[in-house]
Scaffold this motif. Structure first.
Motif, PDB file in Angstrom:
ATOM      1  N   TYR A 160       0.922  -1.253   0.050  1.00  0.00           N
ATOM      2  CA  TYR A 160       0.041  -0.090   0.016  1.00  0.00           C
ATOM      3  C   TYR A 160       0.929   1.118  -0.233  1.00  0.00           C
ATOM      4  N   VAL A 161       0.507   2.132  -0.710  1.00  0.00           N
ATOM      5  CA  VAL A 161       1.421   3.595  -1.016  1.00  0.00           C
ATOM      6  C   VAL A 161       0.436   4.481  -0.810  1.00  0.00           C
ATOM      7  N   GLY A 162       0.439   5.102   0.488  1.00  0.00           N
ATOM      8  CA  GLY A 162      -0.347   6.219   0.861  1.00  0.00           C
ATOM      9  C   GLY A 162       0.240   7.657   0.766  1.00  0.00           C
ATOM     10  N   ASN A 163      -0.668   8.805   0.714  1.00  0.00           N
ATOM     11  CA  ASN A 163      -0.440  10.053   0.774  1.00  0.00           C
ATOM     12  C   ASN A 163       0.583  10.392  -0.733  1.00  0.00           C
ATOM     13  N   LEU A 164       0.013  10.050  -1.622  1.00  0.00           N
ATOM     14  CA  LEU A 164       0.544  10.416  -3.007  1.00  0.00           C
ATOM     15  C   LEU A 164      -0.059  11.704  -3.544  1.00  0.00           C
TER      16      LEU A 164
ATOM     17  N   VAL B 288       0.578  11.897  -9.645  1.00  0.00           N
ATOM     18  CA  VAL B 288       1.135  10.720  -9.884  1.00  0.00           C
ATOM     19  C   VAL B 288       0.896   9.806 -10.903  1.00  0.00           C
ATOM     20  N   THR B 289       1.769   9.488 -11.587  1.00  0.00           N
ATOM     21  CA  THR B 289       1.433   8.163 -12.810  1.00  0.00           C
ATOM     22  C   THR B 289       1.840   7.018 -12.489  1.00  0.00           C
ATOM     23  N   GLN B 290       1.220   5.838 -13.262  1.00  0.00           N
ATOM     24  CA  GLN B 290       1.612   4.753 -12.971  1.00  0.00           C
ATOM     25  C   GLN B 290       3.249   4.449 -13.278  1.00  0.00           C
TER      26      GLN B 290
ATOM     27  N   VAL C  99       1.058  -2.045 -10.935  1.00  0.00           N
ATOM     28  CA  VAL C  99       1.011  -0.856 -10.229  1.00  0.00           C
ATOM     29  C   VAL C  99      -0.619  -0.408 -10.357  1.00  0.00           C
ATOM     30  N   GLN C 100      -1.085  -0.210  -9.267  1.00  0.00           N
ATOM     31  CA  GLN C 100      -2.381   0.131  -9.408  1.00  0.00           C
ATOM     32  C   GLN C 100      -2.672   1.499  -8.788  1.00  0.00           C
ATOM     33  N   LEU C 101      -3.540   2.609  -9.323  1.00  0.00           N
ATOM     34  CA  LEU C 101      -3.835   3.822  -8.822  1.00  0.00           C
ATOM     35  C   LEU C 101      -5.337   4.087  -8.877  1.00  0.00           C
TER      36      LEU C 101
ATOM     37  N   GLY D 170      -2.447   3.958  -3.857  1.00  0.00           N
ATOM     38  CA  GLY D 170      -2.041   3.058  -4.621  1.00  0.00           C
ATOM     39  C   GLY D 170      -1.563   1.938  -4.137  1.00  0.00           C
ATOM     40  N   PHE D 171      -1.271   0.837  -5.142  1.00  0.00           N
ATOM     41  CA  PHE D 171      -0.685  -0.427  -4.731  1.00  0.00           C
ATOM     42  C   PHE D 171       0.135  -0.955  -5.594  1.00  0.00           C
ATOM     43  N   VAL D 172       1.229  -1.496  -5.129  1.00  0.00           N
ATOM     44  CA  VAL D 172       2.425  -2.026  -5.846  1.00  0.00           C
ATOM     45  C   VAL D 172       2.598  -3.654  -5.548  1.00  0.00           C
TER      46      VAL D 172
END
Length: 104
Positions: A4-8, A12-14, A30-32, A45-47
């Protein structure tokens, strides 16, 4: 495992996110997520990476790091089913008996 990647940043792009995580190993996906109504990014997003070790290394390196003017929140993603309960019970809204009455 997924990250999980937060506070993006909403800019941002994939490709941006893939490039950052590629420094720590192979990036599989990668999912945004976007907002259903506006189509705009939701700020997280998720990586998914090639191995658990690569994911752990990326989490350790990037959690709290500043990127695109924001401090990232990076950790292991929790399974979706673990987040239940926030919507109150799904059976209250027209399930069961309510549907039977509408048949007449």
């Amino acid at each position: 495992m997924s990250i999980y990647v937060g506070n993006l940043s909403y800019e941002v792009t994939q490709d941006n996110l893939t490039a950052v995580f590629a420094e720590y190993g192979s990036v599989k996906r990668v999912q945004l997520p976007t907002d259903r109504e506006t189509g705009k990014l939701r700020g997280f997003g998720f990586v998914e990476m090639g191995t658990d070790e690569e994911e752990t290394t990326a989490i350790d390196a990037l959690d709290g790091a500043e990127w695109m003017g924001r401090d990232l929140k990076v950790n292991k993603a929790k399974p979706r089913e673990d987040r239940g309960g926030s919507f109150g019970g799904g059976n209250r809204s027209g399930g069961g008996g309510g549907g039977a009455r509408n048949r007449y």
